[in-house]
Design a protein around this motif. Sequence first.
Motif, PDB file in Angstrom:
ATOM      1  N   ASP A  28       0.846  -1.186   0.000  1.00  0.00           N
ATOM      2  CA  ASP A  28       0.000   0.000   0.000  1.00  0.00           C
ATOM      3  C   ASP A  28       0.882   1.237   0.000  1.00  0.00           C
ATOM      4  OD1 ASP A  28      -1.917   1.949   0.364  1.00  0.00           O
ATOM      5  OD2 ASP A  28      -2.583   1.231   2.317  1.00  0.00           O
ATOM      6  N   VAL A  29       0.782   2.036  -1.054  1.00  0.00           N
ATOM      7  CA  VAL A  29       1.610   3.230  -1.153  1.00  0.00           C
ATOM      8  C   VAL A  29       1.114   4.342  -0.213  1.00  0.00           C
ATOM      9  CG1 VAL A  29       0.445   4.399  -3.079  1.00  0.00           C
ATOM     10  CG2 VAL A  29       2.913   4.557  -2.850  1.00  0.00           C
ATOM     11  N   GLY A  30      -0.101   4.227   0.307  1.00  0.00           N
ATOM     12  CA  GLY A  30      -0.672   5.257   1.173  1.00  0.00           C
ATOM     13  C   GLY A  30       0.160   5.572   2.399  1.00  0.00           C
ATOM     14  N   PRO A  31       0.505   4.570   3.222  1.00  0.00           N
ATOM     15  CA  PRO A  31       1.337   4.855   4.402  1.00  0.00           C
ATOM     16  C   PRO A  31       2.694   5.454   4.041  1.00  0.00           C
ATOM     17  CG  PRO A  31       0.300   2.711   4.627  1.00  0.00           C
ATOM     18  CD  PRO A  31       0.036   3.187   3.218  1.00  0.00           C
ATOM     19  N   LEU A  32       3.243   5.069   2.914  1.00  0.00           N
ATOM     20  CA  LEU A  32       4.503   5.631   2.447  1.00  0.00           C
ATOM     21  C   LEU A  32       4.325   7.115   2.134  1.00  0.00           C
ATOM     22  CD1 LEU A  32       7.442   5.206   1.360  1.00  0.00           C
ATOM     23  CD2 LEU A  32       6.372   4.721  -0.838  1.00  0.00           C
ATOM     24  N   LEU A  33       3.287   7.447   1.401  1.00  0.00           N
ATOM     25  CA  LEU A  33       3.060   8.849   1.025  1.00  0.00           C
ATOM     26  C   LEU A  33       2.719   9.712   2.229  1.00  0.00           C
ATOM     27  CD1 LEU A  33       1.173   8.435  -2.360  1.00  0.00           C
ATOM     28  CD2 LEU A  33       3.568   9.067  -1.973  1.00  0.00           C
ATOM     29  N   ASP A  34       2.141   9.125   3.270  1.00  0.00           N
ATOM     30  CA  ASP A  34       1.838   9.874   4.492  1.00  0.00           C
ATOM     31  C   ASP A  34       3.100  10.413   5.158  1.00  0.00           C
ATOM     32  OD1 ASP A  34      -0.875   9.482   4.214  1.00  0.00           O
ATOM     33  OD2 ASP A  34      -0.965   7.807   5.634  1.00  0.00           O
ATOM     34  N   LEU A  35       4.270   9.876   4.801  1.00  0.00           N
ATOM     35  CA  LEU A  35       5.528  10.309   5.386  1.00  0.00           C
ATOM     36  C   LEU A  35       6.099  11.550   4.702  1.00  0.00           C
ATOM     37  CD1 LEU A  35       7.134   6.778   5.761  1.00  0.00           C
ATOM     38  CD2 LEU A  35       6.128   8.179   7.586  1.00  0.00           C
ATOM     39  N   PHE A  36       5.463  12.015   3.622  1.00  0.00           N
ATOM     40  CA  PHE A  36       5.964  13.137   2.830  1.00  0.00           C
ATOM     41  C   PHE A  36       5.033  14.336   2.885  1.00  0.00           C
ATOM     42  CE2 PHE A  36       8.018   9.459   0.988  1.00  0.00           C
ATOM     43  CZ  PHE A  36       9.290   9.914   0.697  1.00  0.00           C
ATOM     44  N   THR A  37       5.612  15.535   2.743  1.00  0.00           N
ATOM     45  CA  THR A  37       4.803  16.743   2.565  1.00  0.00           C
ATOM     46  C   THR A  37       4.189  16.693   1.170  1.00  0.00           C
ATOM     47  OG1 THR A  37       6.648  18.044   1.668  1.00  0.00           O
ATOM     48  CG2 THR A  37       6.306  18.129   4.071  1.00  0.00           C
ATOM     49  N   ASP A  38       3.155  17.487   0.945  1.00  0.00           N
ATOM     50  CA  ASP A  38       2.498  17.505  -0.359  1.00  0.00           C
ATOM     51  C   ASP A  38       3.448  17.920  -1.480  1.00  0.00           C
ATOM     52  OD1 ASP A  38       0.106  16.661   0.743  1.00  0.00           O
ATOM     53  OD2 ASP A  38      -0.722  18.688   0.910  1.00  0.00           O
ATOM     54  N   ASP A  39       4.388  18.817  -1.175  1.00  0.00           N
ATOM     55  CA  ASP A  39       5.307  19.339  -2.191  1.00  0.00           C
ATOM     56  C   ASP A  39       6.711  18.735  -2.087  1.00  0.00           C
ATOM     57  OD1 ASP A  39       6.019  20.538   0.203  1.00  0.00           O
ATOM     58  OD2 ASP A  39       6.228  22.542  -0.639  1.00  0.00           O
ATOM     59  N   ALA A  40       6.813  17.572  -1.480  1.00  0.00           N
ATOM     60  CA  ALA A  40       8.116  16.942  -1.266  1.00  0.00           C
ATOM     61  C   ALA A  40       8.863  16.711  -2.573  1.00  0.00           C
ATOM     62  CB  ALA A  40       7.934  15.611  -0.544  1.00  0.00           C
ATOM     63  N   VAL A  41      10.187  16.724  -2.466  1.00  0.00           N
ATOM     64  CA  VAL A  41      11.067  16.372  -3.577  1.00  0.00           C
ATOM     65  C   VAL A  41      11.780  15.083  -3.188  1.00  0.00           C
ATOM     66  CG1 VAL A  41      13.137  17.037  -4.865  1.00  0.00           C
ATOM     67  CG2 VAL A  41      11.397  18.757  -4.303  1.00  0.00           C
ATOM     68  N   ALA A  42      11.751  14.111  -4.090  1.00  0.00           N
ATOM     69  CA  ALA A  42      12.501  12.870  -3.923  1.00  0.00           C
ATOM     70  C   ALA A  42      13.459  12.794  -5.102  1.00  0.00           C
ATOM     71  CB  ALA A  42      11.570  11.662  -3.886  1.00  0.00           C
ATOM     72  N   ASP A  43      14.739  12.954  -4.825  1.00  0.00           N
ATOM     73  CA  ASP A  43      15.738  13.017  -5.884  1.00  0.00           C
ATOM     74  C   ASP A  43      16.613  11.768  -5.860  1.00  0.00           C
ATOM     75  OD1 ASP A  43      17.665  13.607  -7.745  1.00  0.00           O
ATOM     76  OD2 ASP A  43      18.286  15.494  -6.821  1.00  0.00           O
ATOM     77  N   PHE A  44      16.365  10.889  -6.825  1.00  0.00           N
ATOM     78  CA  PHE A  44      17.107   9.650  -6.941  1.00  0.00           C
ATOM     79  C   PHE A  44      18.049   9.687  -8.141  1.00  0.00           C
ATOM     80  CE2 PHE A  44      13.154   7.304  -5.061  1.00  0.00           C
ATOM     81  CZ  PHE A  44      13.308   7.974  -3.874  1.00  0.00           C
ATOM     82  N   SER A  45      18.276  10.873  -8.685  1.00  0.00           N
ATOM     83  CA  SER A  45      19.061  11.001  -9.911  1.00  0.00           C
ATOM     84  C   SER A  45      20.508  10.542  -9.748  1.00  0.00           C
ATOM     85  CB  SER A  45      19.003  12.436 -10.447  1.00  0.00           C
ATOM     86  OG  SER A  45      19.513  13.352  -9.490  1.00  0.00           O
ATOM     87  N   ALA A  46      21.067  10.631  -8.559  1.00  0.00           N
ATOM     88  CA  ALA A  46      22.455  10.198  -8.339  1.00  0.00           C
ATOM     89  C   ALA A  46      22.621   8.688  -8.497  1.00  0.00           C
ATOM     90  CB  ALA A  46      22.948  10.645  -6.965  1.00  0.00           C
ATOM     91  N   ILE A  47      21.510   7.939  -8.431  1.00  0.00           N
ATOM     92  CA  ILE A  47      21.586   6.487  -8.636  1.00  0.00           C
ATOM     93  C   ILE A  47      20.917   6.078  -9.946  1.00  0.00           C
ATOM     94  CG2 ILE A  47      21.853   5.973  -6.181  1.00  0.00           C
ATOM     95  CD1 ILE A  47      18.869   5.022  -6.239  1.00  0.00           C
ATOM     96  N   GLY A  48      20.669   7.044 -10.818  1.00  0.00           N
ATOM     97  CA  GLY A  48      20.134   6.738 -12.140  1.00  0.00           C
ATOM     98  C   GLY A  48      18.630   6.586 -12.226  1.00  0.00           C
ATOM     99  N   LEU A  49      17.929   6.987 -11.184  1.00  0.00           N
ATOM    100  CA  LEU A  49      16.467   6.955 -11.176  1.00  0.00           C
ATOM    101  C   LEU A  49      15.962   8.393 -11.193  1.00  0.00           C
ATOM    102  CD1 LEU A  49      15.900   4.019  -8.656  1.00  0.00           C
ATOM    103  CD2 LEU A  49      15.816   3.938 -11.151  1.00  0.00           C
ATOM    104  N   PRO A  50      14.660   8.626 -11.287  1.00  0.00           N
ATOM    105  CA  PRO A  50      14.166   9.992 -11.466  1.00  0.00           C
ATOM    106  C   PRO A  50      14.226  10.867 -10.223  1.00  0.00           C
ATOM    107  CG  PRO A  50      12.333   8.431 -11.420  1.00  0.00           C
ATOM    108  CD  PRO A  50      13.597   7.623 -11.381  1.00  0.00           C
TER     109      PRO A  50
END
Length: 150
Positions: A28-50
């Motif tokens: 369930d992605v819901g509990p995961l998303l509850d850990l983030f602000t609405d405008d959060a940035v997740a930057d995985f570019s250093a490992i080749g992901l978005p």
Amino acid sequence: MSEMPEDVRTALERHLIDYCYAVDGLEDVGPLLDLFTDDAVADFSAIGLPAMTGREEIGAFYRAVFADMTHHFHFISNFRPDGWDADEGAGAMTAYVIGMGAAKDGSSITVQVKYRMECVRQGGAWKCRHYAITPMMPMPGSLAQVHGAR
């Protein structure tokens, strides 16, 4: 910058642990998303992901990850405060992570990375507003194979 209070340090460590449990659940992605602000940035570019901005983009990424994988396992250690702004009530924490997974296509993934989460208190809970992953060891080709650019 002042020293991070122990209760904040503990809360941010728990936040990282909660994140890993939510990702490892693969349900369930819901509990995961509850850990983030609405405008959060997740930057995985250093490992080749978005790099993603906002819960909608982050959610789409993790829904695809959950669909790709049969198993996930994260081991986190070496927690370290990485910034505290007492005036803003914002703190950052880093941790070393060994992440492993088995994909539905039969491939496996093992990464050794560092997580950095910058968090703020919102509505009585800590929420991540910026999350970045950086490599500690070379990235396996299977990471791009399974979770390639979306």
